[in-house]
Design a protein around this motif. Structure first.
Motif, PDB file in Angstrom:
ATOM      1  N   LYS A 135     -10.546  12.843   5.449  1.00  0.00           N
ATOM      2  CA  LYS A 135      -9.871  11.685   6.027  1.00  0.00           C
ATOM      3  C   LYS A 135      -9.698  10.598   4.974  1.00  0.00           C
ATOM      4  O   LYS A 135     -10.435  10.552   3.990  1.00  0.00           O
ATOM      5  N   PRO A 136      -8.752   9.687   5.189  1.00  0.00           N
ATOM      6  CA  PRO A 136      -8.657   8.528   4.294  1.00  0.00           C
ATOM      7  C   PRO A 136      -9.970   7.756   4.318  1.00  0.00           C
ATOM      8  O   PRO A 136     -10.617   7.646   5.363  1.00  0.00           O
ATOM      9  N   THR A 137     -10.374   7.225   3.190  1.00  0.00           N
ATOM     10  CA  THR A 137     -11.670   6.538   3.114  1.00  0.00           C
ATOM     11  C   THR A 137     -11.594   5.075   3.502  1.00  0.00           C
ATOM     12  O   THR A 137     -12.607   4.419   3.627  1.00  0.00           O
ATOM     13  N   GLY A 138     -10.379   4.558   3.671  1.00  0.00           N
ATOM     14  CA  GLY A 138     -10.219   3.148   3.987  1.00  0.00           C
ATOM     15  C   GLY A 138      -9.955   2.307   2.763  1.00  0.00           C
ATOM     16  O   GLY A 138      -9.600   1.128   2.863  1.00  0.00           O
ATOM     17  N   SER A 139     -10.127   2.909   1.593  1.00  0.00           N
ATOM     18  CA  SER A 139      -9.838   2.190   0.353  1.00  0.00           C
ATOM     19  C   SER A 139      -8.332   2.227   0.085  1.00  0.00           C
ATOM     20  O   SER A 139      -7.570   2.841   0.830  1.00  0.00           O
ATOM     21  N   GLN A 140      -7.915   1.556  -0.961  1.00  0.00           N
ATOM     22  CA  GLN A 140      -6.503   1.508  -1.313  1.00  0.00           C
ATOM     23  C   GLN A 140      -5.981   2.927  -1.544  1.00  0.00           C
ATOM     24  O   GLN A 140      -6.605   3.717  -2.248  1.00  0.00           O
ATOM     25  N   PRO A 141      -4.828   3.277  -0.938  1.00  0.00           N
ATOM     26  CA  PRO A 141      -4.268   4.616  -1.155  1.00  0.00           C
ATOM     27  C   PRO A 141      -4.072   4.891  -2.644  1.00  0.00           C
ATOM     28  O   PRO A 141      -3.660   4.003  -3.399  1.00  0.00           O
ATOM     29  N   VAL A 142      -4.397   6.099  -3.056  1.00  0.00           N
ATOM     30  CA  VAL A 142      -4.255   6.472  -4.462  1.00  0.00           C
ATOM     31  C   VAL A 142      -2.838   6.978  -4.697  1.00  0.00           C
ATOM     32  O   VAL A 142      -2.351   7.843  -3.972  1.00  0.00           O
ATOM     33  N   ARG A 143      -2.177   6.420  -5.695  1.00  0.00           N
ATOM     34  CA  ARG A 143      -0.813   6.817  -6.019  1.00  0.00           C
ATOM     35  C   ARG A 143      -0.762   7.437  -7.411  1.00  0.00           C
ATOM     36  O   ARG A 143      -1.452   6.986  -8.318  1.00  0.00           O
ATOM     37  N   PHE A 144       0.066   8.459  -7.547  1.00  0.00           N
ATOM     38  CA  PHE A 144       0.321   9.060  -8.842  1.00  0.00           C
ATOM     39  C   PHE A 144       1.790   8.860  -9.178  1.00  0.00           C
ATOM     40  O   PHE A 144       2.654   8.921  -8.301  1.00  0.00           O
ATOM     41  N   SER A 145       2.081   8.657 -10.454  1.00  0.00           N
ATOM     42  CA  SER A 145       3.441   8.299 -10.859  1.00  0.00           C
ATOM     43  C   SER A 145       4.458   9.397 -10.590  1.00  0.00           C
ATOM     44  O   SER A 145       5.653   9.118 -10.467  1.00  0.00           O
ATOM     45  N   ASP A 146       4.011  10.655 -10.495  1.00  0.00           N
ATOM     46  CA  ASP A 146       4.948  11.756 -10.271  1.00  0.00           C
ATOM     47  C   ASP A 146       4.955  12.234  -8.820  1.00  0.00           C
ATOM     48  O   ASP A 146       5.513  13.290  -8.511  1.00  0.00           O
ATOM     49  N   VAL A 147       4.347  11.464  -7.925  1.00  0.00           N
ATOM     50  CA  VAL A 147       4.351  11.807  -6.493  1.00  0.00           C
ATOM     51  C   VAL A 147       5.036  10.680  -5.740  1.00  0.00           C
ATOM     52  O   VAL A 147       4.460   9.608  -5.532  1.00  0.00           O
ATOM     53  N   ASP A 148       6.262  10.912  -5.342  1.00  0.00           N
ATOM     54  CA  ASP A 148       7.011   9.909  -4.593  1.00  0.00           C
ATOM     55  C   ASP A 148       6.344   9.676  -3.242  1.00  0.00           C
ATOM     56  O   ASP A 148       5.838  10.624  -2.630  1.00  0.00           O
TER      57      ASP A 148
END
Length: 301
Positions: A241-254
């Protein structure tokens, strides 16, 4: 440790295919026969079925019929396989064109004698010549996804399975990780015989509805698994599940990528840190080492 039985997530990335040929014995003639069966199907932008195909939808469907997964768009398909010079084209190679003026925008399947079969906006699924002035001037390059020149088992040409994890390898490891009874080898899949080494694992996983196959009842044991697909598998399998922290974004994943949410959850839970350069590599194949790391971290949660 959070752990539960896997749900049928692998089925979501099995390509729907019709029972035309057995990928374990696909020859050049079978490739041509499979491709030609759709001649006359009209062009349909975004089409992926026999009611209408766009160029990449048609190519994707033909290869799916042969048990081989391809990316959806012509540009994405151009990143698969290995490059082939025009002088060394073989039947089954993908040929690419720039018809829009802005890079790869069209794809077809080479069928020999300088001809290729494609779904064009003007003629639908039809045969064309590389020598024609239109196609010759727009030719970009070619990629070999699989070698159909031999009647032996077809495997994607660019994949070294001593390095990358196949679906067969994933099945073995998942069955082991879950401690499943693999004594029953009566495989429900058309392309997995009871005598195959993976039969017990896929049969056990099928009973748990992990692997349900595609429309032709195939498992596609030699298809590699991408990192995007593995993210979905792990999130669903271990109920992450999401941990509640800021969503992790990767530069090559739209953010609109179908696996963006799964990849973010995987990162939030510390199961992946990406490739170390701010990228995740969603279309990269999962290496055997990565598979082991993913499983180890997921099982410790």
């Amino acid at each position: 440790m959070k752990k539960r039985w896997l749900i049928p997530v692998f089925a979501s990335f099995m390509i729907a295919a019709s029972p035309v040929v057995d990928a374990e014995a696909a020859t050049t003639q079978q490739l041509i026969t499979t491709a030609k069966q759709y001649i006359g199907v009209p062009y349909l932008w975004g089409g992926t079925t026999a009611k209408g195909f766009d160029c990449s939808g048609y190519v994707q469907r033909v290869f799916a019929d042969l048990g081989i997964e391809l990316n959806r768009t012509s540009a994405a398909q151009y990143t698969q396989g290995v490059p082939v010079s025009r002088q060394n084209l073989q039947i089954g190679d993908l040929v690419f064109f720039n018809t829009s003026g802005s890079g790869v925008s069209h794809v077809g399947i080479y069928i020999g004698n300088n001809e290729f079969i494609n779904s064009s906006s003007s003629k639908g699924v039809s045969i064309a010549s590389l020598d024609s002035s239109y196609w010759n001037s727009r030719y970009v390059g070619a990629r070999r996804i699989a070698d159909f020149s031999s009647s032996s088992q077809v495997k994607p040409a660019s994949v070294d399975f001593s390095v990358y994890a196949s679906r067969e390898k994933a099945a073995f490891r998942l069955a082991e990780a879950l401690g499943l009874d693999t004594s029953d080898t009566r495989s429900p899949f058309a392309d997995v015989k009871p005598t195959d080494k993976v039969a017990g694992a896929v049969t056990a996983l099928n009973k748990l509805k992990v692997f349900e196959g595609n429309e032709s009842g195939k498992f596609n044991p030699n298809s590699p698994i991408t990192r995007a697909q593995m993210a979905k598998v792990l999130v669903a399998a271990f109920d992450l599940k999401p941990t509640g922290s800021q969503p992790v974004r990767f530069s090559d994943v739209d953010p609109d990528h179908w696996a963006a949410g799964y990849i973010s959850i995987l990162a939030q839970n510390g199961i992946t840190v990406g490739k170390g350069n701010g990228q995740y590599g969603p279309n990269d194949y999962v290496t055997i080492k990565q598979l082991e790391t993913f499983l180890s971290r997921a099982m410790s949660k």
